[in-house]
Design a protein around this motif. Structure first.
Motif, mmCIF file in Angstrom:
data_model
loop_
_atom_site.group_PDB
_atom_site.id
_atom_site.type_symbol
_atom_site.label_atom_id
_atom_site.label_comp_id
_atom_site.label_asym_id
_atom_site.label_seq_id
_atom_site.Cartn_x
_atom_site.Cartn_y
_atom_site.Cartn_z
ATOM 1 N N PHE A 135 4.431 -0.319 2.500
ATOM 2 C CA PHE A 135 4.305 -1.646 2.634
ATOM 3 C C PHE A 135 3.187 -2.175 3.307
ATOM 4 O O PHE A 135 2.443 -3.125 3.078
ATOM 5 N N TYR A 188 2.140 -10.244 -5.328
ATOM 6 C CA TYR A 188 1.944 -8.999 -5.221
ATOM 7 C C TYR A 188 2.361 -8.286 -3.984
ATOM 8 O O TYR A 188 2.718 -7.118 -3.922
ATOM 9 N N THR A 240 -5.972 1.008 -2.679
ATOM 10 C CA THR A 240 -5.601 -0.484 -3.023
ATOM 11 C C THR A 240 -6.848 -1.536 -3.215
ATOM 12 O O THR A 240 -6.771 -2.070 -4.186
ATOM 13 N N VAL A 278 -3.703 -3.074 -8.847
ATOM 14 C CA VAL A 278 -2.735 -2.462 -7.973
ATOM 15 C C VAL A 278 -1.644 -1.941 -8.706
ATOM 16 O O VAL A 278 -0.850 -1.052 -8.302
ATOM 17 N N MET A 298 4.765 -5.031 -3.774
ATOM 18 C CA MET A 298 4.987 -4.083 -2.767
ATOM 19 C C MET A 298 5.885 -3.864 -1.989
ATOM 20 O O MET A 298 6.148 -2.685 -1.416
ATOM 21 N N ASN A 314 8.389 -0.460 -1.994
ATOM 22 C CA ASN A 314 8.773 0.076 -0.573
ATOM 23 C C ASN A 314 10.495 0.341 -0.415
ATOM 24 O O ASN A 314 10.750 1.253 0.044
ATOM 25 N N THR A 354 -0.378 -1.008 2.072
ATOM 26 C CA THR A 354 -0.761 -1.742 0.740
ATOM 27 C C THR A 354 -1.056 -3.085 1.130
ATOM 28 O O THR A 354 -1.963 -3.975 0.320
ATOM 29 N N SER A 355 -0.387 -3.863 1.877
ATOM 30 C CA SER A 355 -0.548 -4.999 2.555
ATOM 31 C C SER A 355 -1.873 -5.348 2.952
ATOM 32 O O SER A 355 -2.445 -6.366 2.686
#
Length: 371
Positions: free
Chosen positions: A217, A53, A19, A200, A57, A61, A220-221
């Motif tokens: 989630f 974004y 990511t 992304v 994500m 999820n 990627t966060s």
């Protein structure tokens, strides 16, 4: 390149790294200003720009949890009709090619300006694409391992810029005002900052290679937060040192910042060359990710056996080379259309796609003969 079934061993760390690596490099080198409509508070824009974004994500999820499938594009093919599926994939492919081409030409400008002034751009682009081509032949597993190996070094270098705030050359007055324009101008200016997170979208291809036990989630966060902080600290320190008017005149404000701080401290006098070397390596990685994503999309349109996926690699890289070497430089390039397209293909289109999948039932959906 190996089939997905043999490569689904990437964990949380690999997903965070992917990511971060998919979007950091090109957005970082030109910070804080690049578009035709810019305002002073670039550091505020990069913070706000990341939130859509996060929402994307989160929705991805939710789709994965609902359908038990991490291949979003494959799921979209099952749940929709060919008349919708193929135009979407073709648009993603075109936009990925557009972004890859623009990034390659940007690389040649930076390298020729700061490192190899007497070297023809054809040599720079040709050498870069040759190395990228060879890297692509090893597949996503090898690419992911390379991302992980250099991840900590990149993050450490960016985070080290935080100490510039303590420098006597840093002027807090340069950061004001925080919000000094109307909403419309602010939104238009933020297009360039939202496009910095556009990489992304390549997660649509990488998620099938991630272990199903990973919290998509959350991972990627974390990656997006690292990107956001990297952008924020570069904007904050660049504006604090140079101010708005001076920063607007630099080709690469970030490089100018490194040059200025290293010269004043007397430590590692050519720190800018070290930074650029790391940046070029990072750019190589982001290029591999986008080139690989492009070949992934090509394979979704014209399926070939895993042993023959090198054909897609050859076609994609060859087209990049031909167009990059036959078109003018990006010196007078208008970034606003590019930023707008990046917003559509990396955020709006995926958002519509996952929203559609959220309202579709798990079973019994019309597929138009795609199941």
């Amino acid at each position: 390149m190996d089939p997905i079934s043999q490569e689904t061993n990437n964990g949380k760390g690999e997903l965070i790294t992917f990511t971060y690596s998919s979007t950091i490099t090109l957005g970082l080198i030109f910070l804080p200003y690049i578009s035709e409509t810019e305002i002073r508070s670039a550091w505020l824009k990069v913070i706000i720009a990341v939130f859509p974004y996060f929402l994307l994500m989160y929705l991805i999820n939710k789709v994965i949890k609902k359908h038990g499938e991490q291949d979003i594009l494959g799921l979209f093919k099952q749940k929709s009709y060919k008349i919708f599926y193929y135009p979407v994939v073709l648009y993603l492919l075109f936009s990925t090619f557009y972004a890859s081409l623009t990034g390659t030409k940007s690389l040649s400008i930076i390298v020729q300006t700061y490192l190899m002034q007497d070297t023809d751009q054809a040599v720079i682009i040709g050498a870069f694409l040759l190395v990228a081509f060879l890297g692509l032949l090893y597949g996503i597993r090898t690419i992911t391992r390379m991302l992980v190996l250099s991840f900590l070094l990149e993050v450490a270098i960016v985070f080290s810029l935080s100490f510039i705030i303590l420098s006597e050359d840093f002027r807090w007055i340069n950061l004001a005002p925080v919000f000094s324009t109307d909403i419309l101008t602010f939104g238009r200016s933020m297009l360039s900052d939202m496009s910095r997170y556009g990489g992304v979208v390549t997660l649509l291809a990488f998620l099938p290679y991630v272990n199903k036990s990973v919290n998509i989630f959350k991972a990627t966060s974390i990656g997006l937060l690292l990107v956001m902080y990297s952008y924020f600290i570069v904007c904050f320190t660049t504006l604090g040192i140079f101010g708005f008017e001076q920063a607007m005149n630099f080709l690469s404000p970030t490089t100018a910042l490194i040059q200025a701080t290293s010269a004043r401290t007397g430590v590692l006098e050519r720190m800018d060359l070290f930074f650029l070397s790391i940046w070029i390596m990072s750019f190589y990685k982001i290029a591999l990710i986008h080139f690989w994503f492009g070949t992934f999309l090509m394979n979704r349109i014209v399926k070939v056996k895993p042993k023959r996926e090198w054909i897609h690699v050859c076609i994609f890289v060859a087209l990049i080379a031909i167009i990059a070497l036959s078109t003018p430089s990006l010196i007078n390039f208008s970034w606003e259309p590019f930023n707008l397209n990046t917003l559509f293909y990396s955020l709006i289109v995926p958002m519509i796609l996952v929203s559609y999948l959220l309202i579709r039932s798990k079973k019994g959906a019309g597929t138009g003969g795609n199941t």
